[in-house]
Design a protein around this motif. Sequence first.
Motif, mmCIF file in Angstrom:
data_model
loop_
_atom_site.group_PDB
_atom_site.id
_atom_site.type_symbol
_atom_site.label_atom_id
_atom_site.label_comp_id
_atom_site.label_asym_id
_atom_site.label_seq_id
_atom_site.Cartn_x
_atom_site.Cartn_y
_atom_site.Cartn_z
ATOM 1 N N UNK A 69 -1.550 -0.690 -41.909
ATOM 2 C CA UNK A 69 -2.599 -1.552 -41.352
ATOM 3 C C UNK A 69 -4.012 -1.091 -41.738
ATOM 4 N N UNK A 70 -4.142 0.037 -42.405
ATOM 5 C CA UNK A 70 -5.463 0.481 -42.814
ATOM 6 C C UNK A 70 -6.204 1.229 -41.709
ATOM 7 N N UNK A 71 -7.319 1.817 -42.085
ATOM 8 C CA UNK A 71 -8.061 2.692 -41.182
ATOM 9 C C UNK A 71 -8.660 1.913 -40.004
ATOM 10 N N UNK A 72 -9.230 0.731 -40.283
ATOM 11 C CA UNK A 72 -9.981 0.011 -39.251
ATOM 12 C C UNK A 72 -9.098 -0.399 -38.071
ATOM 13 N N UNK A 73 -8.034 -1.156 -38.365
ATOM 14 C CA UNK A 73 -7.164 -1.657 -37.299
ATOM 15 C C UNK A 73 -6.549 -0.495 -36.522
ATOM 16 N N UNK A 74 -6.048 0.492 -37.259
ATOM 17 C CA UNK A 74 -5.387 1.633 -36.618
ATOM 18 C C UNK A 74 -6.341 2.357 -35.677
ATOM 19 N N UNK A 75 -7.551 2.649 -36.168
ATOM 20 C CA UNK A 75 -8.480 3.438 -35.368
ATOM 21 C C UNK A 75 -8.944 2.669 -34.131
ATOM 22 N N UNK A 76 -9.286 1.394 -34.309
ATOM 23 C CA UNK A 76 -9.747 0.608 -33.153
ATOM 24 C C UNK A 76 -8.645 0.529 -32.101
ATOM 25 N N UNK A 84 -14.364 0.167 -20.771
ATOM 26 C CA UNK A 84 -15.607 -0.451 -21.257
ATOM 27 C C UNK A 84 -15.299 -1.084 -22.609
ATOM 28 N N UNK A 85 -14.987 -2.392 -22.643
ATOM 29 C CA UNK A 85 -14.490 -3.013 -23.870
ATOM 30 C C UNK A 85 -15.499 -2.952 -25.018
ATOM 31 N N UNK A 86 -16.754 -3.286 -24.751
ATOM 32 C CA UNK A 86 -17.738 -3.350 -25.835
ATOM 33 C C UNK A 86 -18.000 -1.952 -26.407
ATOM 34 N N UNK A 87 -18.193 -0.994 -25.484
ATOM 35 C CA UNK A 87 -18.442 0.381 -25.923
ATOM 36 C C UNK A 87 -17.271 0.897 -26.755
ATOM 37 N N UNK A 88 -16.055 0.604 -26.292
ATOM 38 C CA UNK A 88 -14.863 1.072 -26.996
ATOM 39 C C UNK A 88 -14.759 0.448 -28.379
ATOM 40 N N UNK A 89 -15.065 -0.850 -28.448
ATOM 41 C CA UNK A 89 -14.994 -1.545 -29.735
ATOM 42 C C UNK A 89 -16.010 -0.969 -30.716
ATOM 43 N N UNK A 90 -17.223 -0.730 -30.218
ATOM 44 C CA UNK A 90 -18.268 -0.173 -31.088
ATOM 45 C C UNK A 90 -17.883 1.231 -31.562
ATOM 46 N N UNK A 91 -17.362 2.031 -30.619
ATOM 47 C CA UNK A 91 -16.949 3.392 -30.970
ATOM 48 C C UNK A 91 -15.847 3.353 -32.029
ATOM 49 N N UNK A 92 -14.863 2.462 -31.810
ATOM 50 C CA UNK A 92 -13.742 2.358 -32.750
ATOM 51 C C UNK A 92 -14.203 1.935 -34.135
ATOM 52 N N UNK A 93 -15.106 0.955 -34.185
ATOM 53 C CA UNK A 93 -15.583 0.463 -35.481
ATOM 54 C C UNK A 93 -16.408 1.532 -36.193
ATOM 55 N N UNK A 94 -17.313 2.155 -35.440
ATOM 56 C CA UNK A 94 -18.149 3.193 -36.041
ATOM 57 C C UNK A 94 -17.307 4.359 -36.555
ATOM 58 N N UNK A 95 -16.306 4.732 -35.753
ATOM 59 C CA UNK A 95 -15.425 5.837 -36.121
ATOM 60 C C UNK A 95 -14.636 5.492 -37.386
ATOM 61 N N UNK A 96 -14.166 4.235 -37.461
ATOM 62 C CA UNK A 96 -13.436 3.798 -38.664
ATOM 63 C C UNK A 96 -14.321 3.931 -39.896
ATOM 64 N N UNK A 97 -15.564 3.483 -39.748
ATOM 65 C CA UNK A 97 -16.488 3.545 -40.880
ATOM 66 C C UNK A 97 -16.695 4.989 -41.315
ATOM 67 N N UNK A 98 -16.860 5.881 -40.325
ATOM 68 C CA UNK A 98 -17.063 7.288 -40.654
ATOM 69 C C UNK A 98 -15.840 7.862 -41.361
ATOM 70 N N UNK A 99 -14.652 7.583 -40.798
ATOM 71 C CA UNK A 99 -13.417 8.129 -41.384
ATOM 72 C C UNK A 99 -13.227 7.599 -42.803
ATOM 73 N N UNK A 100 -13.491 6.317 -42.960
ATOM 74 C CA UNK A 100 -13.325 5.731 -44.293
ATOM 75 C C UNK A 100 -14.287 6.385 -45.283
ATOM 76 N N UNK A 101 -15.539 6.561 -44.854
ATOM 77 C CA UNK A 101 -16.531 7.171 -45.747
ATOM 78 C C UNK A 101 -16.176 8.626 -46.057
ATOM 79 N N UNK A 102 -15.786 9.383 -45.014
ATOM 80 C CA UNK A 102 -15.568 10.819 -45.207
ATOM 81 C C UNK A 102 -14.240 11.101 -45.913
ATOM 82 N N UNK A 103 -13.164 10.473 -45.454
ATOM 83 C CA UNK A 103 -11.845 10.830 -45.973
ATOM 84 C C UNK A 103 -11.458 10.037 -47.215
#
Lengths: 499, 148
Positions: B92-99, B113-132
């Motif tokens: 499923x790729x980094x984004x779906x899995x992480x969120x 906190x749905x919005x906070x969680x969604x933002x955290x998940x998306x931001x984290x996916x972006x970081x993981x994708x960029x770093x790894x």
Amino acid sequence: MTDFISGFATALHPLNLFYCLIGVVLGNIVGVLPGIGAIAAISILLPVTFYLEPTTAVIMLAGVYYGAEYGGSISSILLNLPGTASNAITTLDGYPLARRGEAGTALLTAQISSFAGGTLGIVAMVVFSPLIVAFSLSFGPAEYFATLLLGLVAGSTAVGNSPLRGVAMVCIGMLLGSIGLDLNSGIARYDTGFPNLLDGLSIVAVAMGLFGIPEVVANIRAAQRDEKPIPISAGAMFAAFRKLRSIVPSVLRGAGIGGFLGPLPGAGPTIASFLAYSVERSTSRNPQEFGTGRINGVAAPEAANNAAAQTAFIPTMTLGIPGTPTMAIILGALMIHGIAPGPQLVGEHPDLFWGLVASFWVGNVFLLLLNVPLIGVWARLVSVPRRFFFPVIVALVCTGVYGVSNSVFDIWAVLLMGVAGYVFRCFGFSPAPLLIGFVLGPMIEQYLRRALMISNGDYAYLFSSGTSIAIHCLTLFVLLWPIVRSYRSKARMRAEETS
Amino acid sequence: MKTLKDASGGLLIALTGLVFLIGARNFAVGDLRNIGPGFFPVALSVLAIAAGLLITTLDVIKKAHAQMSMDLRALACVAAAIIVYAALLERAGVLVTTVLAVFILALARRPLRPLETLLLGTGLSAFIWAAFVLGLGMPLSLFPDILQ
């Protein structure tokens, strides 16, 4: 000494400087944040090291380790909450100082003492490492076996509350370590049909599972207190410089204690800081003032834990014996890169060893430059809600461990080790001996079988040299000491009851 | 029941030792002069079983062993998040899995906190994708395979 200076050529290489900075910044951050330890951060970074040169990798991992000692004092002083276990004693005098409006003095004392302690620890490493290496180069399989056994026994009995529980965990760790292809016979042990297990269980999965995951499980639902750190500015720290003259003797005493205890298996920075504090209090003319905000009570333990954090690398790098689980992980990182730990390491990879030692000092300078002017930034980090960190840890663990061999097998291994690690922890079993057993177990088996092959199965060979007999005596002492100690304290308690 | 709780820590060790002992039944133990591949596993398993039973006995006699209570809800959420990674990361790729994993972890505590969680998940996916993926070159994709 010339070796040490040539080490700076390695340490000052731009790539190494960069990863050293990453290491110490990350270490400082996890040090500032209570509840996340250096060992969790190091196991999360382990997969990244696969993509780096071994020297660069170890420089970064080591930076996390000693960086956490710096950062930990910040939350001890501003929040009365130790960032890591070895900064716990700093709260006793650091927090009262901060409450009194002298947070700048306390923080500057902690940072300068840390730097001085770290520097003295590095000096000790430069002086003593070559001596230990020269002595241990004559080691044969029998002496290796004896030394590894000492490391195993000390690592298992000194950590945690019960030696028996430590022994049990070491056995489990060694059993996990025996998974994979047996080098002597070519037989696959415990592979249960998974080809991924032929190379053994990945140390990354074991370390992350044991130290990363249980920490998340234990803290993810903990309610965060409404923590308001005491405000602090860089100016207040610079103003405190003139008060520092009085801490010089405390720093020297603390660094001495820490530097001595650091290399001992199972002792480490935490015990060093506690001992330094109690020595400081008992040698003081005004012991009753300790605990009310004396800067000597901050200086001694902070010098001690940083000195110990540096000298802990002496046995790890010169003998291949990790005294603490963090050192075991760093050894594991070396082994991943095909570098065999042991006395031959310094001779075979002088650039790695001396580059690492030089990078320690570079890292200590980085930490001092980061923490004194930027203290406001770190103080604000303390108030970031901790709930943000746990998903980050889980995501980094899972993605990171995937990268070990680009296979989800290792994620399943993390799951298994994480759940087991949490359950064991709930029953009072420390995960540290398990990891030490996991790393040392295969080496011990290797050397024992080699020794028996050389001597044609004659066990007397294991005790054939003075060195190995002396080491075995030390092992016996370490094994029996907790029993003697508990017997003595019970006898003392009984004596107090009757009197 | 209380006794069972005191006993279970050591029994867990003994059980683990037993599993390894059974697993080692086909390894050649060799003899003391020439130890085989099964010598260490068998010896360690037996030692673990013995230590486990000794711990059990001591804990039951002492009765008062301080034990952390197990937080099953936190354990279930963290385990489920890891399972999501193991099962979905490659497909499923980094984004779906992480969120998804971040939402499961958020269920461990209230309020969600749905919005906070969604933002955290998306931001984290972006970081993981960029770093790894970009930085270290891991063979993972950001989006599910069907999109590519």
